[in-house]
Design a protein around this motif. Sequence first.
Motif: not given
Lengths: 283, 283, 283, 283
Positions: C159, C199, C204-206, D258
């Motif tokens: 991130a 996130a 969501d995701s990183v 992201r």
Amino acid sequence: MKDTFGQSVSLTLTGESHGAGIVAVLSGMAPGIPVDEDFIAARLTKRRPAGAISTARQEGDKFEILSGVFNGFTTGTPITILIRNENTQSRDYSEIAVTARPGHADYTAQCKYHGFQDYRGGGHFSGRITAGIVAAGAICTAALAKKGIKIGTHIAECAGIPDRKFCDIENEIDSLNEKLFAVLDDEAGAKMEEAILAAKNEQDSVGGILETAITGVPAGIGEPYFDSIESRLAHFLFSIPAVKGVEFGAGFGFAKMRGSEANDPFRIDETEKFLQKRTTTAA
Amino acid sequence: MKDTFGQSVSLTLTGESHGAGIVAVLSGMAPGIPVDEDFIAARLTKRRPAGAISTARQEGDKFEILSGVFNGFTTGTPITILIRNENTQSRDYSEIAVTARPGHADYTAQCKYHGFQDYRGGGHFSGRITAGIVAAGAICTAALAKKGIKIGTHIAECAGIPDRKFCDIENEIDSLNEKLFAVLDDEAGAKMEEAILAAKNEQDSVGGILETAITGVPAGIGEPYFDSIESRLAHFLFSIPAVKGVEFGAGFGFAKMRGSEANDPFRIDETEKFLQKRTTTAA
Amino acid sequence: MKDTFGQSVSLTLTGESHGAGIVAVLSGMAPGIPVDEDFIAARLTKRRPAGAISTARQEGDKFEILSGVFNGFTTGTPITILIRNENTQSRDYSEIAVTARPGHADYTAQCKYHGFQDYRGGGHFSGRITAGIVAAGAICTAALAKKGIKIGTHIAECAGIPDRKFCDIENEIDSLNEKLFAVLDDEAGAKMEEAILAAKNEQDSVGGILETAITGVPAGIGEPYFDSIESRLAHFLFSIPAVKGVEFGAGFGFAKMRGSEANDPFRIDETEKFLQKRTTTAA
Amino acid sequence: MKDTFGQSVSLTLTGESHGAGIVAVLSGMAPGIPVDEDFIAARLTKRRPAGAISTARQEGDKFEILSGVFNGFTTGTPITILIRNENTQSRDYSEIAVTARPGHADYTAQCKYHGFQDYRGGGHFSGRITAGIVAAGAICTAALAKKGIKIGTHIAECAGIPDRKFCDIENEIDSLNEKLFAVLDDEAGAKMEEAILAAKNEQDSVGGILETAITGVPAGIGEPYFDSIESRLAHFLFSIPAVKGVEFGAGFGFAKMRGSEANDPFRIDETEKFLQKRTTTAA
């Protein structure tokens, strides 16, 4: 893998009978193995006898090592051998472009390559391609010999005429590798040559059986499940045009034996504690 | 490649006779091929006859498909079949830890694996491992059948007793695949069973020859130089423990033939312009 | 080769995310290597953290070794590891049968497998399949450690938050292999975990970068032309879903360097006569 | 497999920089593909620019096709290309026999091949060997073009100077393949050439980044688990001496994104019932 056989050590074979030349790539040989080009030349000559027992076409056997050998030793990088095709009679084969000969790859190649194959002289499917195998093989047999592994082949039978059997394999192997016509009994060999020539005069040919002995191989060579020595050897042998059967040891003869007769006898070495003589037959 | 055979479609085989189970991974099958688990079960049963003609140990033949089949069809991803080992008698084999049986892999495995091999019941070198081949093979034969390719095998000879020869291959193949004891002539089959039992009563065994016919294969299959059908089949067949000879067509019989007798006859199809009947023998 | 990676030592990987289980076949390991099942279990746990930083689905990590290990040591025959799938929620994925998710293999699998693929949970293309890689890898890393070769990975960046760089690789590798969240600087690691959770709360995701150090590898490992260590490692790494870039050493940083800056420094050992310090730059 | 890359279609590469020549064997090409030797020659020339931006040694680029092409078309049998080495200055390298240059394979080759390697001009590890890749690649790219697949590469960055980005890939690919110095923005290209020459005058060199676009590839190409296009391409690219990093799409740029930003956008085709636009992000 199609054009390549083997893994750690592999042979890639290319070329058409009437193309520019045959190439053999021998990959995976360790560095530092001496390469004797005279020995390779001798083996190529042995493949193509100068006498009457040959096909009409004279193949040249000059070769050139393009890579992998430096100052007479293998480098450890792939070895490339080029054998140029000379003395070809391309006009002999014009009829093949529309006619398939029985016992040859003409028809099957047409099915597989849709007319794009080089049909001259059998193209890539000709026995001539084996010249690449012989050259690469010469390098391998010399390397194996240094490890105490010897290979010798005799014509066990030809046109129904039998050679005698091995009785002193180590010495007989050396003698076979010196001879041009590889038989143990020269009288039987003379009869075989007569039979070959008689057939040739009738525009025909004969069949035969080769027997190979290999000594000095340590126990444990081969890889289960799918890469035993027998599997690997058979795979390669059936790649040679005209080979139609391969057997090991008593081979098809085992079919008529009892299990008690068939088993490999162990030679007992008193220091080998693991190996003991069993008194009863295995279930 | 050792534990794996094949390229586009390949079979990986693992497991020891007295370990948890045998695993066969069948890789490269196209998606959408129906998989009939009853057919696989039937083939596994055929491998291990319930009658008297069997080894003392009863192998279970339950299997489980762990991957690669979804809603009854191949997914196109690798298919994994697990056949658990049950009903093993591990105490039978304690003597093997120090004794090598002739005709088995005990001694060579000791040389190769230095005592770390699982020696029970022959370990990874036991005929039991072929159960994985049979299960994966059942999926393949069904797929080939949909393409019009049929495979049938009969016991051509056993204990010296011959079966009759094929004379109506297409129908005979279907019939062979239904039978438990695969012979064309049931009387000859009965004599073979007697001979097997007679030998068994003497704690011995007999040898034999299998003959396989494959129909419907299109011309052109196989890959020069090193992956002809004969090379590939021989490679696989010699992986089966106890196979000691493989021949195609007249096989070793070719040795006694003249070239003029040996060639594959062509069947002339008038619409095939390429193929014409030749009047003279090829040089 | 599709489902198999490697030659002398190879890994075959099968299984679908919601199928019966994942199978890893590790082939070619020498006999006599100790296998520590607790270590394998620890590595599988590390792959699936128990804390909040995980996906919603809890994958079980029980495994069973079906072959290739006997009395705690490798036999030299292929090792088969089965990881059963449990705790699957098949009803979550019914929509996938008609909908393709961006960034997943749903669409491409439909094109390739024509609807026969097992679409549940990503099928054979799910990150879950890496459990098989981790189990087999645990056996390999233990074997390599015995040869003085150590492997350690840290999250170099996540991130956008950087970890510090290696400065004492040998000791840092040991420490990383003990940690659950593999960073060199635990404060940076805490910030990373916060960013991941933030996130996640937004569904969501990183992204991130991993850096791996390997020590103890002797000079000369790797095979020209096509099997250098970099080629082999990159090939394998890009098989892991979500990997999109691989670099070695300064990697893409080399693009901005002069050749005189870029070269690997040699450490001069006075006893090495071959290696001398050059005073001029290579042409 | 060491000297060979690929399976259905494979490339075997042999030769030393100062040996007789380089050989490339291209195996598995279908029969009937036209082979344009002028196109191969043009690609070999592009590899070795005639201008000032080159190394001191002029490599000849004459090649000879020894097999696999007949009457201008591939035969379906393996294609062998020989590129003879001429114009070598063997005396330049006598010092290498005892000195290892940083950033070259001299030292590692000594460790691996124990002094038996052909050290002249980098031997088998020289960039010269890529001439074989270019020749074989020319045959492949022409074949791919007939299937609507086009490949174009530009120098995305050199000595820190950036080229502009693709904005009309199909047409830009054609234009790049015509140019000798492959940039999209010729002004940037001119600056790059200046920087290369400036470094050269200081007996130094610069680094850079290449970017390749491939169009027309159908969905579904690539083989899970281990033979995705990314794995295969990376494996091959890292075989080219001096390549130190490979990335796809946004590559290392993904690390800072992201998940919601990172996913491949789908282009919605109304006739594709399977593909629907999702409103929520995937978990």
